[in-house]
Design a protein around this motif. Structure first.
Motif, mmCIF file in Angstrom:
data_model
loop_
_atom_site.group_PDB
_atom_site.id
_atom_site.type_symbol
_atom_site.label_atom_id
_atom_site.label_comp_id
_atom_site.label_asym_id
_atom_site.label_seq_id
_atom_site.Cartn_x
_atom_site.Cartn_y
_atom_site.Cartn_z
ATOM 1 N N ARG A 149 2.980 5.856 -3.072
ATOM 2 C CA ARG A 149 4.145 6.676 -3.424
ATOM 3 C C ARG A 149 4.113 7.059 -4.906
ATOM 4 N NH1 ARG A 149 8.677 3.508 -1.615
ATOM 5 N NH2 ARG A 149 8.022 4.185 0.469
ATOM 6 N N LYS A 164 0.835 -1.199 0.000
ATOM 7 C CA LYS A 164 0.000 0.000 0.000
ATOM 8 C C LYS A 164 0.872 1.252 0.000
ATOM 9 C CE LYS A 164 -3.712 2.327 2.533
ATOM 10 N NZ LYS A 164 -4.743 2.192 3.600
ATOM 11 N N ARG A 165 1.925 1.256 0.810
ATOM 12 C CA ARG A 165 2.794 2.433 0.877
ATOM 13 C C ARG A 165 3.491 2.665 -0.459
ATOM 14 N NH1 ARG A 165 7.008 2.844 5.761
ATOM 15 N NH2 ARG A 165 5.000 3.037 6.834
#
Length: 552
Positions: free
Chosen positions: A133, A128-129
């Motif tokens: 990004r 998810k991160r």
């Protein structure tokens, strides 16, 4: 065309007709190509601008179609048209834990394996991160992770036009503004067509050993003109796309989103995004399919489900609607009809090709000429288009590597050289030679800073543009890439075209007035609630080709 009997006559100047003409010309056959309106003026300028295998067709078990399309993607990216077709990344946001990543991931593995080593990066899984990004404009709660993969992007109208120019380069006789108004017959055999030259309003007879019907959504109309039943029916499905400024969506990648009916793409497009598409039946005017407010609301609603900063109607720069030519089946839903193509011989001397998708147009052209070749009274060589570079491809990479030198020599900024190389490839000299003689043409067009004035002159002198709409809607994309939709550019562009084509002041004025009326009608049609109302408003605009029979 009236003086020669051709071996092949192709009707339809979209990408399939252009591909058939190129295929025939590169086999050494004598070829003519006629188009009622402008090259790529139908479906071939209004697609999703993607060269792709069709990831969602894996779910429909159409493995052959996906494999064929991926093979064509590789040819276009690496050999046939590297100046026109570019890799583009897409993020597939994942919304479910475990099972969805495994399910979609397995499809991505199969997609990559079918593509082979074609120079496009393979897919990668993202947390998810990591996904946020590269896609900070997504709502954090809209995904739990993602998968990024690559496909190809193309300016469809420019690609189609380049195929037409390449066919002409190899000897094809090509004409736009030349609708077919009847067929020539000897007994039950088709031996040619009657064509009206719109400019002179003169009807000529063009004879050929084999005629190819490559008219897409107009296939059935043309078949009715023959007076015989066809071997298949073509159903029109409307797809609507929106163009919004690049700064309105904070992404470093394209997006692919699932909808209840199909998929929605958010595609990087220069200083813009293309967002679409819809997939609905269309049974109204085929030359000018209209986007209604309902269509626009649908696209905005589905995009806004995942965007942290919602798009509004005020963000929409351009709107375009195109018709997919689908082979009619038993299903009531166009989104479930196959994108496979078919070739048939409805009557002796006539070959019909329909269906398919933009990516596989070269194969469709090849298959059509394979069928027509059986009726040619000599041995016909096999297709050579899989090794034939389109005009501008030869030497493109070397020129791209030397673009800074080209910029110094021409006096243009390197960004302008990059723009021209990605539109004209090694044919850039055709434009730079004009700029050396007329430096003022290196200035951008008013209201359309991305395009140079020399491009309008070149469109009229080298690319068959006959009307202002040809330049603003297809030779360039000013009609969908500016909030004014080309209205502020129209006067200067018409003056430049007039110089090249010998227009009178009255002709220049008529072209500008007609274009502005078209834009006004499109804007008003996009406020209407349904297809019928939108079509009525759109088709009320003046049309310089209004007398075209059956829009073929």
């Amino acid at each position: 065309m009236a003086r020669e009997t051709f071996e092949i006559l192709v009707i339809g100047g979209g990408v399939v007709g252009a591909s058939a003409a190129l295929d025939a010309a590169t086999r050494g056959l004598s070829v003519a190509l006629v188009e009622a309106r402008d090259f790529a003026s139908g479906t071939s300028s209004r697609s999703s601008k993607l060269i792709h295998g069709g990831l969602r067709y894996l779910e429909q078990f159409e493995f052959g179609l996906v494999r064929e399309a991926l093979r064509e993607r590789s040819l276009l990216l690496n050999r046939i048209a590297p100046h026109l077709v570019k890799p583009v990344p897409f993020l597939y946001p994942l919304g479910e834990h475990v099972w969805e990543r495994a399910y979609v991931g397995a499809g991505m593995v199969l997609y990559d394996e079918m593509a082979g080593h074609d120079g496009v990066p393979r897919h990668r899984h993202l947390t998810k991160r990591q996904a946020l990004r590269i896609a900070p404009g997504l709502k954090p709660d809209a995904l739990i992770g993602g998968i990024q993969y690559y496909d190809g992007r193309v300016d469809d109208a420019r690609h189609t036009l380049t195929v037409v120019r390449t066919a002409a380069h190899y000897g094809a006789a090509v004409a736009n503004n030349a609708p077919v108004v009847g067929f020539l017959r000897e007994g039950e055999r088709v031996t040619g067509v009657s064509v009206r030259d719109v400019a002179s309003d003169r009807v000529i007879e063009v004879r050929a050993q084999q005629v190819v019907n490559a008219t897409g959504v107009w296939t059935d109309d043309l078949q009715h003109l023959v007076g015989e039943r066809g071997k298949f029916r073509v159903r029109a499905s409307k797809g609507v796309h929106l163009v919004v400024p690049r700064d309105r969506i904070q992404l470093d990648t394209g997006l692919i989103l699932r909808t209840e009916k199909s998929v929605l793409f958010v595609i990087p497009w220069g200083r813009h995004w293309i967002v679409g598409t819809t997939d609905t039946d269309w049974e109204l005017h085929k030359a000018h399919p209209a986007a209604s407010r309902t269509d626009i609301d649908y696209v905005l609603e589905h995009a806004n489900k995942v965007l942290s900063q919602p798009l509004t109607h005020e963000d929409v720069e351009g709107v375009y609607a195109g018709l997919r030519p689908l082979l009619a089946g038993e299903s009531e839903s166009t989104s479930t009809l196959s994108r496979e193509h078919s070739v048939a011989v409805p009557v002796p001397g006539l070959v019909a090709v329909a269906g398919g998708k933009y990516t596989t147009s070269r194969v469709m052209g090849k298959d059509a000429i394979d069928a027509a070749a059986r009726g040619i009274d000599r041995q016909v060589p096999p297709s050579a288009t899989h090794t034939t570079e389109l005009l501008g491809a030869d030497g493109y990479h070397a020129l791209w590597n030397g673009r800074h030198r080209l910029a110094q020599e021409s006096g243009l900024h390197v960004a302008r050289i990059e723009h021209l190389l990605n539109r004209y490839g090694s044919r850039i000299d055709e434009l730079l030679d004009v700029v050396r003689e007329r430096p003022e043409l290196a200035e951008p067009l008013p209201g359309a800073d991305d395009y140079l004035q020399v491009e309008v002159v070149h469109a009229a002198s080298h690319e068959g543009a006959r009307h202002l709409d040809d330049v603003l809607a297809r030779r360039t994309r000013i009609s969908i890439e500016t909030f004014h939709r080309g209205v502020e550019t129209a006067q200067r562009a018409a003056e430049l075209m007039g110089e090249a084509l010998g227009w009178s002041r009255a002709q220049v004025r008529r072209e500008v007035e007609t274009y502005r009326a078209r834009v006004d009608a499109e804007r008003r049609s996009q406020q209407e609630p349904d297809d019928e109302a939108a079509d009525e408003v759109r088709t009320a605009a003046p049309d310089l080709l209004a007398g075209v029979t059956a829009d073929v």
